[in-house]
Write a protein that holds these residues in place. Structure first.
Motif: not given
Length: 267
Positions: A50-54, A41-46, A102-106
């Motif tokens: 989060a979609n930038l890394c995805f 998962y790529y996690v951000a407040p908005q 989760c196995s990986c969280v950004i």
């Protein structure tokens, strides 16, 4: 036979390729780590952040024939058939994150994660990796302006690890910060906060920004924060954060001493 490190803190100057680096690391974990049923998962407040890394990950996969075979782009995520791994962006929601495995969280731009909400979100994500044998929580950011946040907590822990005053074994700190705020005009010093200098960010650009910062106080604080990684209390504040922090620390010690002397006098 498993990774020792489970948390990584990467503090690095703006425009130094941190999003692409995070995308490459998560691609490795998705395809080469051997994790069955991985959840990345790529996690951000908005969600847009989060979609930038995805999006960077999706572009890497799309342009690589080996990776793209057997990878489905679904409405909200990517699914890798060979391992049953899911890759998805995630906006802040500590309640919805409770059931994750989760196995990986950004964790993207943690310097902008607001106070209590950011701390709670990080703790929920950290607890979600408990069933995995070698999970990674990668927090990436430049410095910022938010006080009492997960950025402060991780930076304090990371500093203790680097100073040798912590017994933590699972945290890897990668802090690209100039040594002295007074040297912010020194291009060689700036390279410490900008290791991708002359690759994704040019010297000419930094010098141009520096010249503006010399005549604009708000630009100076932004330059110090985003290109030197020296945290500030506000982009328009009169005093930088490290000066205010020292003042409060001094007052706290003074008050403690006053209380101690007062008790002795009363006794």
């Amino acid at each position: 036979g498993f990774r020792l490190v489970r948390e990584v803190l990467l503090i690095i100057g703006r425009r130094n390729g941190k999003t692409l680096l995070a995308a490459a690391i998560s691609c490795y974990l998705a395809y080469l780590d051997g994790e069955i049923g991985g959840r990345i998962y790529y996690v951000a407040p908005q969600l847009a952040q989060a979609n930038l890394c995805f999006s960077a990950v999706y572009d890497m996969i799309k342009h690589d024939k080996t990776l793209s075979v057997g990878t489905q782009k679904r409405r909200t995520d990517l699914f890798i058939e060979r391992s049953g791994t899911t890759i998805a962006p995630l906006a802040f929601s500590s309640k919805k994150s409770d059931g994750l495995n989760c196995s990986c969280v950004i964790c993207d731009e943690i310097a902008s994660w607001q106070g209590e909400a950011g701390l709670r979100q990080y703790e929920v994500l950290k607890s979600s990796v408990g069933a995995r044998t070698q999970p990674i929580i990668l927090s990436i950011s430049t410095a910022g302006y938010v006080n009492d946040s997960i950025y402060d907590e991780l930076f304090t822990r990371a500093t203790a690890v680097l100073n040798g005053s912590s017994e933590e074994l699972r945290l890897l700190p990668l802090l690209y910060v100039i040594d002295d705020p007074a040297d912010w005009r020194d291009i060689d010093e700036l390279e410490k906060a900008n290791p991708n200098l002359d690759v994704s960010i040019t010297r000419e650009f930094l010098i141009d920004e520096m010249k503006i910062a010399e005549t604009s106080h708000s630009k100076y604080l932004e330059f110090l924060t985003k290109y030197c990684n020296i945290k500030s209390n506000s982009s328009i504040a009169w005093l930088p954060y490290h000066v205010i922090d020292k003042c409060f620390s001094g007052k706290s010690k003074l008050r403690s001493e006053e209380r101690r002397v007062g008790k002795e006098c009363r006794s």
